[in-house]
Design an enzyme around this catalytic site. Sequence first.
Site, PDB file in Angstrom:
ATOM      1  N   PHE A 124       0.857  -1.189   0.000  1.00  0.00           N
ATOM      2  CA  PHE A 124       0.000   0.000   0.000  1.00  0.00           C
ATOM      3  C   PHE A 124       0.896   1.243   0.000  1.00  0.00           C
ATOM      4  O   PHE A 124       1.849   1.321   0.775  1.00  0.00           O
ATOM      5  CB  PHE A 124      -0.911  -0.019   1.228  1.00  0.00           C
ATOM      6  CG  PHE A 124      -1.955   1.054   1.207  1.00  0.00           C
ATOM      7  CD1 PHE A 124      -3.074   0.937   0.393  1.00  0.00           C
ATOM      8  CD2 PHE A 124      -1.817   2.188   1.984  1.00  0.00           C
ATOM      9  CE1 PHE A 124      -4.044   1.932   0.367  1.00  0.00           C
ATOM     10  CE2 PHE A 124      -2.785   3.190   1.959  1.00  0.00           C
ATOM     11  CZ  PHE A 124      -3.899   3.053   1.151  1.00  0.00           C
ATOM     12  N   LYS A 220     -12.487   0.711   7.771  1.00  0.00           N
ATOM     13  CA  LYS A 220     -12.795  -0.284   6.727  1.00  0.00           C
ATOM     14  C   LYS A 220     -13.750  -1.329   7.298  1.00  0.00           C
ATOM     15  O   LYS A 220     -14.885  -1.001   7.604  1.00  0.00           O
ATOM     16  CB  LYS A 220     -11.494  -0.883   6.202  1.00  0.00           C
ATOM     17  CG  LYS A 220     -10.667   0.164   5.446  1.00  0.00           C
ATOM     18  CD  LYS A 220      -9.294  -0.318   5.054  1.00  0.00           C
ATOM     19  CE  LYS A 220      -8.589   0.771   4.246  1.00  0.00           C
ATOM     20  NZ  LYS A 220      -7.140   0.583   4.190  1.00  0.00           N
TER      21      LYS A 220
HETATM   22  C1  LIG Z   1      -6.352   1.691   4.088  1.00  0.00           C
HETATM   23  C2  LIG Z   1      -4.923   1.378   4.348  1.00  0.00           C
HETATM   24  C3  LIG Z   1      -4.131   2.262   5.066  1.00  0.00           C
HETATM   25  C4  LIG Z   1      -4.740   3.575   5.467  1.00  0.00           C
HETATM   26  O1  LIG Z   1      -3.919   4.395   6.157  1.00  0.00           O
HETATM   27  P1  LIG Z   1      -4.503   5.778   6.695  1.00  0.00           P
HETATM   28  O2  LIG Z   1      -3.418   6.312   7.499  1.00  0.00           O
HETATM   29  O3  LIG Z   1      -5.751   5.478   7.457  1.00  0.00           O
HETATM   30  O4  LIG Z   1      -4.864   6.605   5.523  1.00  0.00           O
HETATM   31  C5  LIG Z   1      -2.837   1.905   5.350  1.00  0.00           C
HETATM   32  N1  LIG Z   1      -2.316   0.724   4.919  1.00  0.00           N
HETATM   33  C6  LIG Z   1      -3.077  -0.148   4.215  1.00  0.00           C
HETATM   34  C7  LIG Z   1      -2.499  -1.444   3.777  1.00  0.00           C
HETATM   35  C8  LIG Z   1      -4.390   0.166   3.899  1.00  0.00           C
HETATM   36  O5  LIG Z   1      -5.121  -0.680   3.193  1.00  0.00           O
END
Ligand SMILES: *Cc1c(COP(=O)(O)O)cnc(C)c1O
Length: 407
Positions: A124, A220
């Site tokens: 990510f 989520k």
């Molecule tokens: C959704 C997601 C995030 C989100 O991070 P935020 O700090 O809440 O924006 C981080 N890592 C992964 C793997 C995700 O799927």
Amino acid sequence: MTREEARALDAADPLRSFRERFRLPEGVIYLDGNSLGALPEATVARQRDAVERQWGEQLIASWNCENWIDAPARIGARIAPLIGAAPHEVVVSDSTSVNLFKAIAGAAALRTERIILLTELGNFPSDLYVADGAAAMIAGLTLRAVPPGEVEAAIGDDTAILLLTHVHYKTGRRRDLASLTARAHAAGALVVWDLSHSAGAVPLALSADRADLAVGCGYKFLNGGPGAPAFIYAAERHHAQLRSPLQGWFGHSAPFEFRDDYAPAAGVQRFACGTPPILSLLALEAGVESFDGACMVELFAKSTRLFDLFAGEVERRCPELALVSPHNSDERGSQISFAHPNAYEICQALIAARVIGDFRAPDILRFGLTPLYLGFEDIWIAVDRLAAILAQQSWREPRFAVRAKVT
Ligand SMILES: *Cc1c(COP(=O)(O)O)cnc(C)c1O
């Protein structure tokens, strides 16, 4: 499968009544609970109470009389059973990205003799960016991102930290948490797991699998609401040595003694930093409570059946879509993804047909499977509308090609 058969599966589904805990717009099929969980009915009244009575009438007294002060630990303890951790190993705090930084820096300080922060390409983006920034800032630490298939072989004597996302956000591919953790431990490294697409989605056993540190997302699958605070987990065996790089007063052992010197709070609470967002925390609490009475094993068993129906119907009716999620349920999370060169336009056409999934660049059409509020007939209808959009090529309408800021 026919629509009637799908409806019969819903009628026989022991988890069916959970959908009444959620407020979903009439006629909409919501397949994006992996990106923003649906609104729990209980959240509406809880937020009203939090704003009008707790804040409006009781004002600052609510820190004590409503126990706002303990909310991060209390909600962490409620998340713990969903991830197979002990209640005192989880605290709610900040965002996933910020928690990742804290976890990386905390772990790096326990492995100063080693130099590599190992992760995978295609992780990510925020994980890669935070890892890159942390490595640039922490003396002696270098980021090494290798192709997904080379991670295991890259774990070595120089590895300080292995940073991996358990379930991949695009494909839904699930890593073997136990075996990779054991592999890293055998090499002397620590592992930081990102559970953003795992918590509330798949069964987890962090304690049994000897996980070191983990972070995860509140908005989520946990249904905490837009921008909900995230959580951080640290195994008890590390508590005494771990330090947060962000030593805020909420991670202090005695914040209201207002001392000049920092003394970390006991356990995972030291990863708290500043004053927590109470309204958001209380929304997350209601989101996590929407799991009460269901266990992750039965939820994931239903997710698997939803997946099989989705994959089977797409294979039969939408041959132009290529399944990119693993077939084997042990190797995936609670989503189904397909590749198509015009995934963006198809996604927009589906949204216009009131089936909400999402698009992940460059070519992925992604659907979250949330067994708390999705049924078999929902999946049947979603694929029926998808098949019609593909057969009629209605996604070619110019309005579906207009790119929005958020996909
Ligand atoms: C959704 C997601 C995030 C989100 O991070 P935020 O700090 O809440 O924006 C981080 N890592 C992964 C793997 C995700 O799927």
